[in-house]
Structure formats: C-alpha cells, structure tokens
Design an enzyme around this catalytic site. Sequence first.
Site, mmCIF file in Angstrom:
data_model
loop_
_atom_site.group_PDB
_atom_site.id
_atom_site.type_symbol
_atom_site.label_atom_id
_atom_site.label_comp_id
_atom_site.label_asym_id
_atom_site.label_seq_id
_atom_site.Cartn_x
_atom_site.Cartn_y
_atom_site.Cartn_z
ATOM 1 N N TYR A 235 42.142 48.708 43.104
ATOM 2 C CA TYR A 235 40.975 49.520 43.433
ATOM 3 C C TYR A 235 40.055 48.695 44.318
ATOM 4 C CZ TYR A 235 36.701 52.310 42.752
ATOM 5 O OH TYR A 235 35.579 53.064 42.939
ATOM 6 N N ASP B 142 40.049 40.809 47.747
ATOM 7 C CA ASP B 142 38.953 41.561 47.147
ATOM 8 C C ASP B 142 38.612 40.876 45.823
ATOM 9 O OD1 ASP B 142 37.171 43.263 46.010
ATOM 10 O OD2 ASP B 142 38.390 45.086 46.220
ATOM 11 N N LYS C 2 29.668 42.755 41.977
ATOM 12 C CA LYS C 2 29.481 42.538 40.538
ATOM 13 C C LYS C 2 28.666 41.281 40.205
ATOM 14 C CE LYS C 2 32.972 45.840 39.348
ATOM 15 N NZ LYS C 2 34.162 46.155 40.093
#
Length: 428
Positions: free
Chosen positions: A142, A237, A265
């Site tokens: 994702y 990522d 995050k």
Amino acid sequence: MTTSEQLFEKAKTLIPGGVNSPVRAFRAVGGSPLFIKSAKGPYLYDEDGRQYIELINSWGPMILGHAFEPVEKAVRDAIQYSFSFGAPTRKEVEMAELITAMVPSVEKVRMVNSGTEATMAAIRVARGFTGRDKIIKFEGCYHGHGDSFLIAAGSGAMTMGVPDSPGVTKATAADTLTAPYNDLAAVEVLLENNQNQVAAVILEPVVGNMGCVLPEPGFLEGIRSLCDKYGTLLIFDEVMTGFRLSKGGAQERFGITPDLTTMGKIIGGGMPVGAYGGRADIMNQVSPAGPIYQAGTLSGNPIAMSAGMAMLHYLNEHPEVYTRLETIGDKLVNGFRKGLQKAGLNYTINHIGSMFTLFMTGRPVSNFSDAKSCDVPLFGRYFHAMLDRGVYLAPSQFESLFLSIALTDDLVDQIIQANEESLLEVIK
Ligand SMILES: *Cc1c(COP(=O)(O)O)cnc(C)c1O
C-alpha cells in the site's frame, strides 16, 4: 447502546461509512468501532471510559507512547508563535538537516502533509527524471490512495475487497505494472518486456500493509541490481518502516540504498506530515530548483515540524529505544507463540523489531496470495476477544501491529495472557 455506538450511528449519516479512513470502521472484524477520547503512554481511552493497551499506536507514529512529553512540550512551545505562515522557517531547515543525517541516502528532502502525498510526488519525480511513464509495484503493498497505487493495493483497499477502485482510469492503471512480493523473476520479466519504459520500482522494504511480510534474503539486493541494470529508479516507501525498524529505517537495517525514499507516520510525531527525498541530482529536478512541479500551502507547517522534530531528535539521541523495542517485540511474539501452541491453532507470525502480524493460516506468508489464505472470520473473533480483555489490535487481519516503548514488562505479560485466553475462547 454505548456512546461509541451512538456516535457511529450519527457519524454514518454525516461521513461516508462513518469514518474518515476505511479501516477504522471495523468492517474487517465486524462490530462497531470504538470512538477514542484520549490516550496517554501505552493506553487508549474510549468515549465509554474504557481503557485499552495500545498495539497500533496511530498506525505507527506513537512509537514513544501517546502524548510523549518532549513532543507535547515542543507543540506547546511552538503554538504561541502562530500556526502557519506559508513562508520558509528555520524549523524546516533544521528538520531537513535531521532527516538527511538520520537517513543518509536522502541528500535532499521535501516536506509534505501525508504519506500519500509523498508517494504521489515521488513517482512524479521518478517519471520526470527518467522521462518514462510506467512504474512497478507489488501486490499487497500500500502506498496511499494515489490513483497509480490503487492497483492490487494492500491495507484498507485489501480489507474492503476493492483492490481496483472505481474512479481510477484505465490509462492510469495501464501504467502500473504489478508483481508478487518476493518474486525477483517476475520483476525481471516486467523490466525486460518494458525496456526504457519503467521509471521506478516502488516497494515497502518490509511490508506492513498486507500484514507484516518480510523481504526474503536477497530480494531487496536483487531489486536494487535489477533497477541499476534497467536504468529504473528504486523507491523505498518507508512511511511505515522509517524511523521504526532502525533510526535510518529499513534501508539502514538491510543495508540497501534506494534512489528515493518516502516517509510519513513517525516523521510527524502524530501530526499530518510526510516527506520524500533522495539523491540530490534527482531532487534538484523538483520545482523551483527544477521543472517537476510539487507544492503545498501547509507543507513544513511549524507546529507539525515541531512535533516531528522533537520525535526524531529523541529517536536520534536514544538508540536504546530500538534495543528496547526489539526486546518487547521478541518477548511478545514468544508469548503469543506459546498461547497459539496451547490452543493448537495453525498460524504464522511474521515479525521484525517492533512490527508483527499473527496470520490465521498455517502457510508461510511471503506475499499477497499467501496472506489471503488466512481465516479472516477467526481473526475477527480473536480481535473482539482481545478487545474484551482491554487490548486494542489493528482491526484487520491484513495489518501489522506497532509497538511503543511505553509498553512495560508487566503490560507485555498482560497482553500475552489476554492472547492465550482469547485464543482458547475463539477455538471453542
Ligand atoms: C500509511 C502508508 C502510506 C500512506 O500514508 P498516509 O499518511 O495515510 O497518506 C503510504 N505508504 C505506506 C507504506 C504506508 O504504510
């Protein structure tokens, strides 16, 4: 009805599905989501006044526990000088200095407001730099909700059973090539068949979004050399793994140097922050240094930078955080294994540092199709049994858990105990 249930009923009349991000709706585990009122250290408190031990930690950012004092103080200190200027600040320079020191492959960095923005910008930069249109991503990874990534996507997209979202055009989908995770040969075939067309290979160097899936030995090295061979950029990522698997992320832990890295995050300490960066020659193509456009009114926001910088500073100066996270992770996973053996369940646990997933399948999980072999209804019952015992897990089989240093040895023992009781309850 509990207060959370009442709020959810009302929310559904006002917000699509009652939530601002799909996984939160508990659809993958059934039941009604908890509405959270506050959190401190290792604990979450819901609107009904119940307390839960945290194993998600806002999907990663709360690696030091909730409302960690140095971060809270940094935000308080910053607020008095106003919340946004839309002009350069000293803090952005300091933040860039800190990030490039902690993640050496990032020679230049641009701040954005979410992980999604970071990945969307990174592929634009890769395309602009190489003059090529296609990208390769992996099934079950994702990378946020950008159109190009909603092809065989993990996380909420996987949980909701809509890997290919309506609204993504065929032309966009056609530029995204996919391969199974851990399958080097499949990547080589794609690169061979699309010579001089693939701008970048993007991947989670450790996957969190189909549950935790580790790269097999040689996989990351293999991708690196295939990218070199075909003139394709390698994008890690690290929105999840950055500043978590080590202070330099998965790339430090595995010793692989990507061309570009995306972050999110933890980097915002709980505020909405993302970043992308990498080789200076590539980043120098970004506007206004170069022609590739990317911008943001609130990018580098001073309050968000203050929170993020306080968090990164702490991580940078306290290597014992990572040692402690390893210890907590090992202890929890060993405890979970004992409970699983006692319950006689077929299972697979994938674990690295402070990330792990208990998969309800006897099959080793090294890619998307392995993950899909899980007994999802069983996981749902287990999730609720844990919740009843005051342990807040990710509300989906296809997510990783994220540990924080706020977990004391006592709390770890409590979680292990809850796990054993929950398993014995759900196999009945
Ligand atoms: C969470 C996540 C994103 C998206 O970040 P948002 O801040 O939710 O937009 C992208 N990539 C990975 C690996 C993630 O885990």
